[in-house]
Scaffold this motif. Structure first.
Motif, short mmCIF file in Angstrom:
data_model
loop_
_atom_site.label_atom_id
_atom_site.label_comp_id
_atom_site.label_asym_id
_atom_site.label_seq_id
_atom_site.Cartn_x
_atom_site.Cartn_y
_atom_site.Cartn_z
N ILE A 165 48.87 46.17 50.66
CA ILE A 165 49.48 46.07 49.33
C ILE A 165 50.71 46.98 49.26
CG2 ILE A 165 49.12 46.44 46.85
CD1 ILE A 165 46.07 46.13 47.51
N TRP A 166 50.56 48.19 49.77
CA TRP A 166 51.64 49.17 49.72
C TRP A 166 52.87 48.68 50.49
CZ3 TRP A 166 52.93 53.13 46.90
CH2 TRP A 166 53.85 54.06 47.36
N ASN A 167 52.65 48.12 51.67
CA ASN A 167 53.76 47.64 52.50
C ASN A 167 54.45 46.42 51.89
OD1 ASN A 167 53.38 49.65 54.40
ND2 ASN A 167 52.00 48.42 55.66
N GLU A 168 53.69 45.62 51.13
CA GLU A 168 54.27 44.43 50.50
C GLU A 168 55.07 44.76 49.25
OE1 GLU A 168 51.20 41.65 49.65
OE2 GLU A 168 50.99 40.97 51.72
N TYR A 202 41.01 41.77 30.89
CA TYR A 202 41.06 42.36 32.24
C TYR A 202 40.36 43.72 32.26
CZ TYR A 202 42.65 44.50 36.52
OH TYR A 202 42.66 45.13 37.74
N GLU A 203 40.52 44.47 31.18
CA GLU A 203 39.87 45.78 31.11
C GLU A 203 38.36 45.66 31.18
OE1 GLU A 203 41.38 47.53 27.56
OE2 GLU A 203 43.31 48.08 28.46
N SER A 204 37.80 44.54 30.71
CA SER A 204 36.35 44.34 30.81
C SER A 204 35.93 44.21 32.28
CB SER A 204 35.93 43.10 30.02
OG SER A 204 36.45 41.92 30.61
N ILE A 205 36.84 43.74 33.13
CA ILE A 205 36.57 43.68 34.58
C ILE A 205 36.64 45.08 35.17
CG2 ILE A 205 37.45 42.84 36.79
CD1 ILE A 205 38.36 40.30 35.36
N VAL A 206 37.64 45.86 34.77
CA VAL A 206 37.78 47.24 35.24
C VAL A 206 36.58 48.08 34.81
CG1 VAL A 206 39.21 49.32 35.12
CG2 VAL A 206 40.30 47.07 35.23
N ASP A 207 36.04 47.77 33.61
CA ASP A 207 34.89 48.52 33.09
C ASP A 207 33.67 48.43 34.01
OD1 ASP A 207 36.32 49.36 30.93
OD2 ASP A 207 35.44 47.94 29.50
N LEU A 208 33.60 47.38 34.82
CA LEU A 208 32.49 47.25 35.76
C LEU A 208 32.42 48.46 36.68
CD1 LEU A 208 32.82 43.48 36.73
CD2 LEU A 208 30.95 44.51 35.42
N LEU A 209 33.60 48.97 37.05
CA LEU A 209 33.65 50.16 37.90
C LEU A 209 33.59 51.43 37.08
CD1 LEU A 209 34.06 51.70 40.55
CD2 LEU A 209 36.53 51.39 40.25
N LYS A 228 50.25 38.50 42.36
CA LYS A 228 50.77 39.53 43.25
C LYS A 228 50.87 40.88 42.53
CE LYS A 228 53.38 36.87 46.63
NZ LYS A 228 54.68 36.69 47.30
N TYR A 229 50.29 40.98 41.37
CA TYR A 229 50.41 42.20 40.60
C TYR A 229 49.86 43.39 41.39
CZ TYR A 229 51.07 38.83 36.87
OH TYR A 229 51.51 37.79 36.11
N TYR A 230 50.71 44.38 41.60
CA TYR A 230 50.35 45.53 42.44
C TYR A 230 49.13 46.26 41.91
CZ TYR A 230 50.65 50.19 44.46
OH TYR A 230 50.35 51.37 45.09
N ASN A 231 49.13 46.56 40.60
CA ASN A 231 48.05 47.36 40.03
C ASN A 231 46.70 46.66 40.14
OD1 ASN A 231 49.72 49.45 39.34
ND2 ASN A 231 50.08 48.72 37.26
N TYR A 232 46.67 45.35 39.90
CA TYR A 232 45.41 44.61 39.99
C TYR A 232 44.85 44.66 41.40
CZ TYR A 232 46.58 42.53 35.42
OH TYR A 232 46.88 42.34 34.10
N ARG A 233 45.73 44.49 42.39
CA ARG A 233 45.28 44.48 43.79
C ARG A 233 44.90 45.89 44.25
NH1 ARG A 233 49.85 41.68 47.04
NH2 ARG A 233 48.24 41.29 48.61
N MET A 234 45.66 46.89 43.83
CA MET A 234 45.33 48.26 44.22
C MET A 234 44.01 48.70 43.60
SD MET A 234 46.07 50.77 46.14
CE MET A 234 47.75 50.53 46.69
N ALA A 243 41.34 47.79 45.98
CA ALA A 243 41.26 48.74 47.09
C ALA A 243 40.53 50.01 46.68
CB ALA A 243 42.66 49.07 47.60
N ILE A 244 40.82 50.47 45.46
CA ILE A 244 40.15 51.67 44.94
C ILE A 244 38.65 51.41 44.78
CG2 ILE A 244 39.95 53.16 42.91
CD1 ILE A 244 43.02 52.82 42.59
N ALA A 245 38.30 50.22 44.27
CA ALA A 245 36.89 49.86 44.11
C ALA A 245 36.19 49.80 45.47
CB ALA A 245 36.75 48.52 43.39
N MET A 246 36.89 49.31 46.49
CA MET A 246 36.32 49.28 47.84
C MET A 246 35.97 50.69 48.32
SD MET A 246 38.80 46.64 49.90
CE MET A 246 38.87 44.88 49.55
N SER A 247 36.86 51.64 48.03
CA SER A 247 36.59 53.02 48.45
C SER A 247 35.39 53.60 47.69
CB SER A 247 37.83 53.90 48.23
OG SER A 247 38.07 54.14 46.86
N TRP A 248 35.26 53.26 46.40
CA TRP A 248 34.11 53.75 45.63
C TRP A 248 32.82 53.06 46.06
CZ3 TRP A 248 33.71 57.95 42.71
CH2 TRP A 248 34.88 58.55 42.25
#
Length: 288
Positions: free
Chosen positions: A149-152, A87-94, A121-127, A130-135
């Motif tokens: 995500i926050w409300n759920e 999964y970290e290899s996916i995060v590394d893309l950003l 439904k993992y919160y961190n993965y979905r958030m 959202a962070i990548a969208m902002s970047w």
């Protein structure tokens, strides 16, 4: 999220990004399956060994059982760690390649199966999406998805790090959109949070969030020397590449405001070379 990803398909770069994202998703998906199979197999093999030993050596019954459970736990933890590395290899893309769209595409494949049902439904993965969208500069979409995500999530609202992460996402998006009133409210919320949770100043996970908050605050107050000192201090330390690019971009804008273009030139050159598709790159490339 599905509508957002569908909207990306109209871009000429979509197929290229999808080719980057698909293999990483497959590796992660396979690692999830493999880790579960390994855990089950290890437990069955060790339990079978325990059963045989217990029959022949009753006096070793408890000792062998404890050894079996410990081995299962250790080897299971290693397989889960391997899955996490995928999964970290996916995060590394950003964070290492400054490629938010490839990160979004790879992560969205994980969140939803092809048939469209919710996969994780993992919160961190979905958030992180959202962070990548902002970047990527899609601040409105990042705000909407982050709020969903926050409300759920009920648990994350009780975790200080998740609270800080959510409000920093909103702060970044409002800054991009120029919503000054909302930006001021988020600055106040984060400021009060920091006062209440002083220990977060010493935590590595929140260090860059607090630095970016302080930089934005200094820039809004036109305290450019203070912002410059914060950035130079952060650049002297180890940090993620996408943040280093962002700090370099902000430092270049500071030198421009101070009418010191020659001092800002190296930072502009670094951002242009490594910034890839971060949200501020379009403005940077348009500068003479």
């Amino acid at each position: 999220l599905r509508k957002y990803v569908e909207s990306l398909k109209s871009n000429p770069w979509y197929n290229e990004k999808d080719k980057i994202a698909e293999p990483l998703f497959q590796k992660y998906h396979n690692s999830r399956f493999l880790s579960r199979v390994i855990i089950v197999m290890i437990f069955l093999i060790l339990y079978n060994a325990y059963y045989r030993i217990a029959l022949n050596y009753p006096e070793l019954d408890e000792l062998v059982l404890i050894f079996t459970l410990i081995c299962t736990f250790v080897l299971g933890s290693l397989s889960i760690r391997y899955q996490r590395r995928m999964y970290e290899s996916i995060v590394d893309l950003l964070i290492k390649q400054c490629d938010p769209y490839s990160h979004i595409l790879a992560s969205s494949k994980f969140i939803y199966r092809e048939r469209g049902t919710l996969y994780a439904k993992y919160y961190n993965y979905r958030m992180n999406i959202a962070i990548a969208m902002s970047w990527a500069g899609d601040a409105k979409e990042a705000l909407a998805y982050g709020e969903l995500i926050w409300n759920e999530s009920k648990i994350s609202k009780k975790i200080p790090l998740s609270i800080l992460q959510y409000h920093h996402l909103r702060l970044s998006c409002f800054s991009q959109l120029g919503f000054l009133e909302e930006l001021e409210k988020e600055e106040h919320i984060i400021g009060e949070f920091i006062k209440k949770h002083q220990r977060f100043k010493r935590k590595k996970a929140t260090e860059d969030i607090l630095v970016m908050y302080n930089i934005k605050k200094s820039m809004n107050d036109e305290s450019y020397e203070e912002a410059k000192a914060l950035i130079l201090d952060r650049l002297s330390k180890k940090t993620y590449k996408y943040l280093k690019v962002y700090y370099s971009y902000i430092l270049w804008t500071i030198y421009e405001k101070l009418n010191l273009p020659e001092e800002g030139a190296p930072y502009k050159a670094y951002a242009l070379k490594h910034g890839n598709e971060l949200f501020f790159m379009k403005n940077l490339k348009e500068e003479p």
